[in-house]
Design a protein around this motif. Structure first.
Motif, PDB file in Angstrom:
ATOM      1  N   UNK A 206       9.930  -1.981  18.316  1.00 13.45           N
ATOM      2  CA  UNK A 206      10.490  -2.615  19.203  1.00 13.45           C
ATOM      3  C   UNK A 206      12.875  -2.508  18.543  1.00 13.45           C
ATOM      4  N   UNK A 207      12.799  -0.827  19.641  1.00 15.61           N
ATOM      5  CA  UNK A 207      13.374   0.207  18.717  1.00 15.61           C
ATOM      6  C   UNK A 207      14.826  -0.187  19.304  1.00 15.61           C
ATOM      7  N   UNK A 208      15.396  -0.745  20.807  1.00 14.63           N
ATOM      8  CA  UNK A 208      16.549  -1.095  20.554  1.00 14.63           C
ATOM      9  C   UNK A 208      16.999  -2.344  19.455  1.00 14.63           C
ATOM     10  N   UNK A 209      16.126  -3.091  19.469  1.00 13.42           N
ATOM     11  CA  UNK A 209      16.456  -4.524  18.444  1.00 13.42           C
ATOM     12  C   UNK A 209      16.529  -3.933  17.121  1.00 13.42           C
ATOM     13  N   UNK A 210      16.054  -2.709  16.637  1.00 14.45           N
ATOM     14  CA  UNK A 210      16.289  -2.447  15.152  1.00 14.45           C
ATOM     15  C   UNK A 210      17.539  -1.524  15.647  1.00 14.45           C
ATOM     16  N   UNK A 219      28.160  -2.594   9.975  1.00 15.00           N
ATOM     17  CA  UNK A 219      29.304  -3.470  10.835  1.00 15.00           C
ATOM     18  C   UNK A 219      29.555  -4.311   9.404  1.00 15.00           C
ATOM     19  N   UNK A 220      28.921  -5.261   8.663  1.00 16.30           N
ATOM     20  CA  UNK A 220      28.693  -5.655   7.443  1.00 16.30           C
ATOM     21  C   UNK A 220      28.869  -5.584   6.334  1.00 16.30           C
ATOM     22  N   UNK A 221      29.233  -3.527   6.197  1.00 13.15           N
ATOM     23  CA  UNK A 221      28.873  -3.114   5.184  1.00 13.15           C
ATOM     24  C   UNK A 221      27.554  -2.444   4.076  1.00 13.15           C
ATOM     25  N   UNK A 222      26.319  -3.943   4.387  1.00  9.96           N
ATOM     26  CA  UNK A 222      24.994  -3.625   4.434  1.00  9.96           C
ATOM     27  C   UNK A 222      24.496  -2.315   4.202  1.00  9.96           C
ATOM     28  N   UNK A 223      25.029  -0.892   5.673  1.00  7.05           N
ATOM     29  CA  UNK A 223      24.485   0.080   4.999  1.00  7.05           C
ATOM     30  C   UNK A 223      25.187   0.978   5.188  1.00  7.05           C
ATOM     31  N   UNK A 224      25.184   1.949   4.117  1.00  2.00           N
ATOM     32  CA  UNK A 224      26.153   2.770   4.594  1.00  2.00           C
ATOM     33  C   UNK A 224      25.684   3.977   5.773  1.00  2.00           C
ATOM     34  N   UNK A 225      27.205   5.186   6.058  1.00  5.57           N
ATOM     35  CA  UNK A 225      26.624   5.866   7.173  1.00  5.57           C
ATOM     36  C   UNK A 225      25.180   6.864   6.700  1.00  5.57           C
ATOM     37  N   UNK A 226      25.464   6.858   5.781  1.00  5.52           N
ATOM     38  CA  UNK A 226      24.146   7.919   5.241  1.00  5.52           C
ATOM     39  C   UNK A 226      22.854   7.103   5.455  1.00  5.52           C
ATOM     40  N   UNK A 227      22.519   5.771   5.130  1.00  8.04           N
ATOM     41  CA  UNK A 227      21.918   4.898   5.583  1.00  8.04           C
ATOM     42  C   UNK A 227      21.092   4.570   6.557  1.00  8.04           C
ATOM     43  N   UNK A 228      22.103   4.778   7.659  1.00  6.10           N
ATOM     44  CA  UNK A 228      21.928   3.945   8.973  1.00  6.10           C
ATOM     45  C   UNK A 228      21.918   5.644   9.479  1.00  6.10           C
ATOM     46  N   UNK A 229      21.891   6.560   9.433  1.00  6.99           N
ATOM     47  CA  UNK A 229      22.252   7.380  10.156  1.00  6.99           C
ATOM     48  C   UNK A 229      20.734   7.579  10.685  1.00  6.99           C
ATOM     49  N   UNK A 232      19.216   4.705  12.992  1.00  4.69           N
ATOM     50  CA  UNK A 232      19.626   5.327  14.061  1.00  4.69           C
ATOM     51  C   UNK A 232      18.827   6.287  14.581  1.00  4.69           C
ATOM     52  N   UNK A 233      18.641   7.261  14.448  1.00  2.75           N
ATOM     53  CA  UNK A 233      17.940   8.215  14.754  1.00  2.75           C
ATOM     54  C   UNK A 233      16.306   8.199  15.395  1.00  2.75           C
ATOM     55  N   UNK A 234      16.274   7.425  14.238  1.00  4.49           N
ATOM     56  CA  UNK A 234      14.782   7.650  14.726  1.00  4.49           C
ATOM     57  C   UNK A 234      14.552   6.255  15.836  1.00  4.49           C
ATOM     58  N   UNK A 235      15.632   5.924  15.965  1.00  2.00           N
ATOM     59  CA  UNK A 235      15.149   4.734  16.771  1.00  2.00           C
ATOM     60  C   UNK A 235      15.496   5.001  18.617  1.00  2.00           C
ATOM     61  N   UNK A 236      16.530   5.762  18.232  1.00  2.00           N
ATOM     62  CA  UNK A 236      16.930   6.750  19.661  1.00  2.00           C
ATOM     63  C   UNK A 236      15.586   7.189  19.852  1.00  2.00           C
ATOM     64  N   UNK A 253      20.650   5.430  29.368  1.00  3.08           N
ATOM     65  CA  UNK A 253      20.370   5.155  27.713  1.00  3.08           C
ATOM     66  C   UNK A 253      21.378   5.962  26.849  1.00  3.08           C
ATOM     67  N   UNK A 254      21.311   7.593  27.815  1.00  4.26           N
ATOM     68  CA  UNK A 254      21.852   8.720  26.716  1.00  4.26           C
ATOM     69  C   UNK A 254      23.650   8.262  26.394  1.00  4.26           C
ATOM     70  N   UNK A 255      24.069   8.023  27.997  1.00  2.00           N
ATOM     71  CA  UNK A 255      25.845   7.743  28.027  1.00  2.00           C
ATOM     72  C   UNK A 255      25.984   6.377  26.923  1.00  2.00           C
ATOM     73  N   UNK A 256      25.383   5.189  27.044  1.00  2.70           N
ATOM     74  CA  UNK A 256      25.147   4.359  26.220  1.00  2.70           C
ATOM     75  C   UNK A 256      25.678   4.522  24.691  1.00  2.70           C
ATOM     76  N   UNK A 257      25.027   4.893  24.518  1.00  2.00           N
ATOM     77  CA  UNK A 257      24.732   6.055  22.579  1.00  2.00           C
ATOM     78  C   UNK A 257      26.567   6.022  22.967  1.00  2.00           C
ATOM     79  N   UNK A 258      27.262   5.440  21.588  1.00  2.00           N
ATOM     80  CA  UNK A 258      28.591   5.497  20.623  1.00  2.00           C
ATOM     81  C   UNK A 258      28.917   6.949  20.506  1.00  2.00           C
ATOM     82  N   UNK A 259      29.613   6.589  20.321  1.00  2.00           N
ATOM     83  CA  UNK A 259      30.118   9.023  20.731  1.00  2.00           C
ATOM     84  C   UNK A 259      29.762   9.608  18.812  1.00  2.00           C
ATOM     85  N   UNK A 260      30.246   8.272  18.037  1.00  2.00           N
ATOM     86  CA  UNK A 260      30.097   8.379  16.058  1.00  2.00           C
ATOM     87  C   UNK A 260      28.690   8.631  15.839  1.00  2.00           C
ATOM     88  N   UNK A 261      27.727   7.907  16.718  1.00  2.00           N
ATOM     89  CA  UNK A 261      26.167   8.718  16.849  1.00  2.00           C
ATOM     90  C   UNK A 261      25.824   9.912  17.438  1.00  2.00           C
TER      91      UNK A 261
END
Length: 408
Positions: A206-210, A219-229, A232-236, A253-261
């Motif tokens: 369920x990639x969009x849910x992921x 957002x809640x700082x339960x994951x660091x950027x290094x852990x989330x990347x 998110x990469x696999x899901x995208x 889909x590509x256009x709605x991916x945020x710039x930071x990702x």
């Protein structure tokens, strides 16, 4: 010192009372025909005070005697709760220590004698699950459900979270998803639940849910950027692979991916070929150029040719790639990309030169094959065959290397 002060005070009061009593000459006359009693006032005061004290003591004794059965029952209940509390504490400690059999035993005792029967049942279920005892695991979950029905919503949440977590550990992701759906319907969205949802979404594809869940955890700082990347990469990537047959949906889909990702170079490298196959490679061009200008990456440069779609894009990309060449003249990835761009622009001589330079500075199977296809299209088949053989030898050499790494 305090004792001495009290003694002095008591003696002072005694002296004061004795002096007042010595000055009191009053008496009391009690008449009840045919009797008549005459007492000194001092004696009457003493009799009243002593009598009141004795009466109070007697009433207290009678009251305590009557309350004795209740007090004994309360003492026994208190002892029972203490034993249950100790048993529950012992079971939790044993669970954390990894002594699962002892934990199950203590939790069973706590369940039988304690008020926190639902908690004891959940601890017992965790211990049974750790022992891979499916029968007792299901049995204790049943006990926990019974207690949850009696005690209310808080215990119901604990039961559902326990079932979801243990189902994830047991790789029963459909079961875990059903429990988490029940929690969502009740309005619960805490961090532990989000972590479980991420695991379930990843396992069930369920990639969009992921993506949504990982963003919340970040957002809640339960994951660091290094852990989330990487999540998110696999899901995208997986979601874009699902959309690979629909160019419009893939582009949207590509256009709605945020710039930071989109700063994730690994993501760009994996999805750029997908975009190129549906004619949307130009969507990633600006991002690829920005990343390469910020920090050079040979693997990403090798993918740059995918960004060219129309004739105008091809020439613009070729111009941009050649602007990097003075600083990266020996980069095999950039040279390969230049060769591909020149092929697309029908600049056969430059394409051959760039591909040969790419092989010289870092031979790869794809570079050999690209050069072989170019030579074959130019009807130079003998030379093309030599490059086909070189590519085959490179593949064979890689397989031998991997086999050599396997244990005997």
């Amino acid at each position: 010192m305090r004792t001495l002060i009290w003694l002095i005070g008591i003696f002072a009061i005694a002296v004061g009372v004795a002096m007042v009593a010595g000055l009191n000459d009053g008496y009391v006359l009690l008449v009840m025909p045919p009797w008549r009693v005459q007492l000194s006032l001092n004696l009457l005061v003493v009799i009243v005070v002593v009598g009141s004290a004795l009466g109070y003591a007697l009433m207290r004794l009678i009251s305590r005697t009557l309350q004795l059965p209740t007090r004994v029952a309360q003492w026994r209940e208190r002892r029972r709760r203490e034993r249950a509390g100790r048993a529950l504490t012992d079971s939790i400690h044993a669970l954390f220590e990894g002594r699962f059999a002892q934990s199950l035993k203590s939790a069973s005792r706590a369940y039988e004698i304690g008020d926190e029967a639902s908690v004891a049942a959940l601890v017992a279920a965790r211990a049974a699950h750790a022992l891979h005892d499916e029968q007792r695991y299901r049995e204790w979950l049943g006990h926990a459900a019974e207690q949850s029905a009696k005690q209310g919503a808080r215990d119901d949440v604990a039961l559902l979270m326990t079932e979801a977590e243990l189902a994830v550990e047991g790789r029963r992701f459909d079961e875990a998803g059903a429990r988490l759906a029940s929690l969502r319907e009740a309005g619960h969205r805490h961090i532990a639940m989000l972590r479980l949802e991420a695991s379930v979404a990843s396992a069930l594809g369920r990639w969009e849910e992921l993506v949504a869940t990982v963003r919340q955890l970040r957002k809640h700082k339960a994951l660091t950027e290094e852990q989330a990347a990487p999540m998110l990469r696999r899901a995208h990537v997986e979601r874009m692979r699902e959309l690979a047959g629909d160019g419009a949906a893939l582009g949207a889909y590509w256009k709605q991916i945020p710039t930071n990702e989109l700063q994730d170079r690994g993501l760009i490298e994996r999805v750029l070929p997908l975009l190129a196959r549906v004619g949307h490679g130009e969507l990633a061009r600006k991002q690829v150029e920005r990343l390469l200008d910020e920090r050079w990456d040979s693997d990403l440069a090798r993918q740059y040719a995918w960004c060219a779609v129309g004739e105008g894009d091809i020439r613009a990309c070729l111009q941009k790639a050649e602007s990097w060449l003075p600083q990266q003249a020996r980069d095999a990835g950039l040279l390969f990309s230049l060769g591909q761009l020149c092929i697309n622009a029908q600049l056969w001589g430059k394409a051959q030169s760039y591909l040969e330079s790419s092989i010289q500075h870092g031979a790869t199977v794809e570079a050999y094959l690209a050069l072989a296809h170019l030579l074959e299209s130019l009807e130079r088949r003998d030379e093309a065959q030599g490059h086909y053989r070189a590519a085959a030898e490179l593949v064979a050499g890689g397989q031998k290397s991997r086999l050599a790494l396997l244990p005997a």
